[in-house]
Scaffold this active site. Sequence first.
Site, PDB file in Angstrom:
ATOM      1  CE  LYS A  10       9.428   6.448   5.462  1.00 44.71           C
ATOM      2  NZ  LYS A  10       9.231   5.625   6.676  1.00 44.71           N
ATOM      3  CE1 TYR A  50      13.152   7.494   9.625  1.00 47.40           C
ATOM      4  CE2 TYR A  50      14.649   6.633   7.962  1.00 47.40           C
ATOM      5  CZ  TYR A  50      13.392   7.086   8.336  1.00 47.40           C
ATOM      6  OH  TYR A  50      12.368   7.126   7.418  1.00 47.40           O
ATOM      7  NE  ARG A  86       3.532  12.844  12.178  1.00 46.49           N
ATOM      8  CZ  ARG A  86       4.382  11.849  12.420  1.00 46.49           C
ATOM      9  NH1 ARG A  86       5.396  11.632  11.580  1.00 46.49           N
ATOM     10  NH2 ARG A  86       4.237  11.079  13.470  1.00 46.49           N
ATOM     11  CB  THR A  92       3.850   4.616  12.032  1.00 44.58           C
ATOM     12  OG1 THR A  92       4.049   5.947  12.524  1.00 44.58           O
ATOM     13  CG2 THR A  92       5.194   3.994  11.687  1.00 44.58           C
ATOM     14  NE  ARG A 103       3.383   6.422   6.685  1.00 39.67           N
ATOM     15  CZ  ARG A 103       3.876   7.042   7.746  1.00 39.67           C
ATOM     16  NH1 ARG A 103       3.100   7.307   8.784  1.00 39.67           N
ATOM     17  NH2 ARG A 103       5.139   7.403   7.769  1.00 39.67           N
ATOM     18  CG  ASN A 113       6.032   3.979   6.677  1.00 36.29           C
ATOM     19  OD1 ASN A 113       6.974   4.393   6.009  1.00 36.29           O
ATOM     20  ND2 ASN A 113       5.874   4.288   7.950  1.00 36.29           N
ATOM     21  CG  HIS A 116       9.871  10.824   7.341  1.00 39.27           C
ATOM     22  ND1 HIS A 116       9.935  10.289   8.611  1.00 39.27           N
ATOM     23  CD2 HIS A 116      10.301  12.104   7.450  1.00 39.27           C
ATOM     24  CE1 HIS A 116      10.407  11.223   9.438  1.00 39.27           C
ATOM     25  NE2 HIS A 116      10.637  12.323   8.754  1.00 39.27           N
ATOM     26  CD  GLU A 127      12.658  14.663  10.141  1.00 36.06           C
ATOM     27  OE1 GLU A 127      12.312  13.865  11.019  1.00 36.06           O
ATOM     28  OE2 GLU A 127      11.843  15.156   9.324  1.00 36.06           O
TER      29      GLU A 127
END
Length: 132
Positions: A10, A50, A86, A92, A103, A113, A116, A127
């Site tokens: 991000k 999103y 993940r 998150t 993170r 954060n 993604h 996506e």
Amino acid sequence: MIEQTLIVIKPDGVKRGLIGEIITRFEKRGFKIKALKMLNFSKEMAEEFYSPHKGKAFFNELIAFITSGPVVAMILEGNYALSVVRSMIGSTKSYEALSGTIRGDYGLGITDNVIHASDSKESFEREAKIIF
Ligand code: CMP
């Protein structure tokens, strides 16, 4: 089981100079980079990307944030890529993410954060079409 997943570093991760560190983690874990792109999300792309969060209190803030600067997107391939990636990115809420996760090592924010990752095969397909 070989799977593919999509990650997006991000705008906060790009601005803070974390691209290399993050790519290195995935390469060292054994993932193959199948596609890689730096881009700016337009408002339209962001709203589509999103769309599952449309109507939530944080939606507008999320769209403003993800369009605030360049991002780096990648398709990663490897054994159980969806769940392994993940687990590597962490919770998150970065302030709850365990140390050792991306993170947990690099952030404290929720909207900002760092990264993604797709949460399912269906999300990955949706996506990836938007970005690649
Ligand atoms: P991401 O995994 O990209 O998916 C949705 C994003 O919404 C999430 O990461 C956060 O960046 C952002 N977000 C902002 N506020 C919240 C919140 N309260 N709960 C969950 N996600 C949030």
